[in-house]
Design an enzyme around this catalytic site. Structure first.
Site, PDB file in Angstrom:
ATOM      1  N   LYS A   3       0.828  -1.211   0.000  1.00 45.28           N
ATOM      2  CA  LYS A   3       0.000   0.000   0.000  1.00 45.28           C
ATOM      3  C   LYS A   3       0.856   1.252   0.000  1.00 45.28           C
ATOM      4  CE  LYS A   3      -4.279  -1.698   2.002  1.00 45.28           C
ATOM      5  NZ  LYS A   3      -5.161  -1.726   3.144  1.00 45.28           N
ATOM      6  N   LYS A  55      -5.483 -10.782  -6.079  1.00 45.21           N
ATOM      7  CA  LYS A  55      -6.663 -11.163  -5.290  1.00 45.21           C
ATOM      8  C   LYS A  55      -7.803 -10.189  -5.591  1.00 45.21           C
ATOM      9  CE  LYS A  55      -5.813  -8.347  -1.230  1.00 45.21           C
ATOM     10  NZ  LYS A  55      -5.678  -8.135   0.178  1.00 45.21           N
ATOM     11  N   LYS A  93     -11.465  -4.508  -3.174  1.00 45.35           N
ATOM     12  CA  LYS A  93     -12.391  -3.383  -3.376  1.00 45.35           C
ATOM     13  C   LYS A  93     -11.763  -2.300  -4.257  1.00 45.35           C
ATOM     14  CE  LYS A  93     -10.659  -2.380   1.098  1.00 45.35           C
ATOM     15  NZ  LYS A  93     -10.724  -3.047   2.371  1.00 45.35           N
TER      16      LYS A  93
HETATM   17  P1  TYM Z   1     -10.660  -6.927   5.008  1.00 37.48           P
HETATM   18  O1  TYM Z   1     -11.701  -6.007   5.549  1.00 37.48           O
HETATM   19  O2  TYM Z   1      -9.826  -6.468   3.872  1.00 37.48           O
HETATM   20  O3  TYM Z   1     -11.335  -8.278   4.538  1.00 37.48           O
HETATM   21  C1  TYM Z   1     -12.225  -9.014   5.375  1.00 37.48           C
HETATM   22  C2  TYM Z   1     -11.971 -10.507   5.201  1.00 37.48           C
HETATM   23  O4  TYM Z   1     -12.093 -10.871   3.825  1.00 37.48           O
HETATM   24  C3  TYM Z   1     -10.929 -11.595   3.443  1.00 37.48           C
HETATM   25  N1  TYM Z   1     -10.670 -11.336   2.017  1.00 37.48           N
HETATM   26  C4  TYM Z   1     -10.504 -12.302   1.101  1.00 37.48           C
HETATM   27  N2  TYM Z   1     -10.540 -13.629   1.198  1.00 37.48           N
HETATM   28  C5  TYM Z   1     -10.341 -14.340   0.059  1.00 37.48           C
HETATM   29  N3  TYM Z   1     -10.127 -13.767  -1.151  1.00 37.48           N
HETATM   30  C6  TYM Z   1     -10.086 -12.434  -1.293  1.00 37.48           C
HETATM   31  N4  TYM Z   1      -9.896 -11.878  -2.479  1.00 37.48           N
HETATM   32  C7  TYM Z   1     -10.278 -11.625  -0.124  1.00 37.48           C
HETATM   33  N5  TYM Z   1     -10.296 -10.289   0.100  1.00 37.48           N
HETATM   34  C8  TYM Z   1     -10.533 -10.131   1.422  1.00 37.48           C
HETATM   35  C9  TYM Z   1      -9.820 -11.073   4.331  1.00 37.48           C
HETATM   36  O5  TYM Z   1      -8.766 -12.004   4.422  1.00 37.48           O
HETATM   37  C10 TYM Z   1     -10.550 -10.894   5.637  1.00 37.48           C
HETATM   38  O6  TYM Z   1     -10.603 -12.105   6.352  1.00 37.48           O
HETATM   39  N6  TYM Z   1      -6.962  -6.608   8.312  1.00 37.48           N
HETATM   40  C11 TYM Z   1      -8.300  -7.159   8.079  1.00 37.48           C
HETATM   41  C12 TYM Z   1      -9.356  -6.668   9.043  1.00 37.48           C
HETATM   42  C13 TYM Z   1      -9.101  -6.943  10.488  1.00 37.48           C
HETATM   43  C14 TYM Z   1      -9.136  -8.212  11.129  1.00 37.48           C
HETATM   44  C15 TYM Z   1      -8.927  -7.929  12.510  1.00 37.48           C
HETATM   45  C16 TYM Z   1      -9.333  -9.511  10.684  1.00 37.48           C
HETATM   46  C17 TYM Z   1      -8.850  -6.010  11.431  1.00 37.48           C
HETATM   47  N7  TYM Z   1      -8.750  -6.597  12.673  1.00 37.48           N
HETATM   48  C18 TYM Z   1      -8.899  -8.966  13.425  1.00 37.48           C
HETATM   49  C19 TYM Z   1      -9.292 -10.526  11.619  1.00 37.48           C
HETATM   50  C20 TYM Z   1      -9.082 -10.270  12.988  1.00 37.48           C
HETATM   51  C21 TYM Z   1      -8.725  -6.731   6.698  1.00 37.48           C
HETATM   52  O7  TYM Z   1      -8.275  -5.749   6.174  1.00 37.48           O
HETATM   53  O8  TYM Z   1      -9.753  -7.440   6.199  1.00 37.48           O
END
Ligand code: TYM
Length: 335
Positions: free
Chosen positions: A116, A199, A202
């Site tokens: 990023k 991947k 958004k």
């Molecule tokens: P975030 O908000 O980007 O995404 C939420 C969840 O979706 C999964 N994900 C995917 N899985 C498979 N293929 C994809 N293309 C794909 N894009 C997104 C992510 O792996 C995630 O599980 N850092 C985290 C948010 C977070 C979090 C936490 C997660 C903050 N605190 C504590 C677990 C525990 C994130 O940005 O997810």
């Protein structure tokens, strides 16, 4: 009853008006399933959304829209604790403590930050983006979960979380449960429809199918998905990532095993295959989108869910913070 169950914690960012099927099929399906067997805590991580430019009015609405979508895909507030990160000061409190035991180089190795910050330029990246994984570790460790259901892209952050927990426990005494990463078999990395080497995310709206997309948009996105120069469907993740990705989406949309799905569509022409994938996605998404829209039309119901969630989360989070501060030797107030 739920006291005897193992604990689960996961989080999702409210950075868009809608989750995409990468989020849903790659991670959130596990959230739904785990409700039957675990004591689940699911958090909309609005503080994490501040690490990039954001619009205050939009994030407020998106936080509610996130809760609506979680309920619409089957998260049941009678079974799971659904809450909003900023409602609990403990997340920021523990993040500070953990940042004091994280090496600068250790944080700098996080690939999500590297990607990023390379995109935006180092000068425009914030310290918040740099310490993002430490706040994530705090989100997790506060609730003492044994499992964290996520997509594959979160593995490195989860490893850091485990390292920090182990380091704290070794230095100050047993305080945190060491959590296991849990991913969906076969679909833990859903790919971008326009670029099957990346991947689904958004930041690439034409490569992502969103839960709140119209049926028309879904059909169009699947029909224009990038594949390869062959003509017949076969399942090969390395040589045919675009087709393999669509097979994964079809399996997830129909709740079927990925290998059985691959066998069923093998030999189909690409046009007929894409039509089948698009129809399956529409059939799966449409009722969820409608339900989410109805929930959003009555925001008072959503507010009640997150207020009750914050109260339940507070009981666990405040105990962890009290224990952590004591272990650290902080004087404590009123005691
Ligand atoms: P975030 O908000 O980007 O995404 C939420 C969840 O979706 C999964 N994900 C995917 N899985 C498979 N293929 C994809 N293309 C794909 N894009 C997104 C992510 O792996 C995630 O599980 N850092 C985290 C948010 C977070 C979090 C936490 C997660 C903050 N605190 C504590 C677990 C525990 C994130 O940005 O997810």
């Amino acid at each position: 009853m739920s006291a005897a169950r193992e604990r689960v914690l996961s989080g999702i960012q409210p950075t868009m008006d809608s989750f995409h099927v990468g989020n849903w099929f790659g991670a959130l399906t596990q959230w739904v399933d785990l409700q039957e067997t675990h004591d689940c805590f699911y958090c909309v991580v609005d503080l994490h959304a501040l690490t990039v430019n954001h619009d205050p009015a939009a994030i407020r609405q998106r936080t509610l829209a996130s809760v609506a979508q979680l309920l619409a895909i089957g998260i049941d507030p009678a079974k799971s604790t659904v809450f909003v990160q900023s409602h609990l000061a403990e997340h920021s409190q523990l993040a500070w403590v953990l940042s004091c035991i994280t090496g600068f180089g250790e944080a700098a190795r996080m690939t999500q930050f590297k990607d990023k910050s390379q995109k935006d330029g180092a000068d425009r990246s914030t310290v918040g983006l740099f310490t993002y994984p430490i706040l994530q570790a705090a989100d997790i460790l506060l609730y003492q979960p044994t499992r964290v259901p996520v997509g594959d892209d979160q593995r490195q952050h989860l490893e850091l979380t485990r390292d920090l927990a182990q380091r704290f426990n070794a230095t100050y005494g047993d305080t945190f449960t060491i959590p296991e990463t849990m991913t969906v078999v076969g679909n833990s990395r859903i790919l971008d429809l326009q670029d099957p080497t990346a991947k689904m995310s958004k930041s690439s709206p034409s490569g992502a199918v969103f839960i709140m997309d119209s049926n028309d948009q879904i059909m169009k996105k699947i029909k224009s998905a990038v594949t390869d120069s062959d003509r017949e469907v076969s399942f090969d993740v390395t040589a045919k990532p675009g087709i393999a990705n669509l097979i994964g989406l079809l399996a997830a949309a129909t709740n079927a095993d990925i290998n059985a799905t691959a066998a069923a569509v093998s030999g189909l022409g690409y046009g007929a295959f894409k039509q089948q994938v698009a129809e399956a996605l529409v059939a799966r998404i449409e009722p969820v989108r409608t339900e989410a829209q109805q929930l959003l039309a009555e925001p008072a119901g959503l507010t009640q869910v997150i207020e009750a969630g914050a109260q339940k989360a507070k009981i666990v989070a405040s105990k962890t913070i009290t224990d952590t501060y004591q272990r650290l030797g902080l004087l404590g107030s009123g005691s």
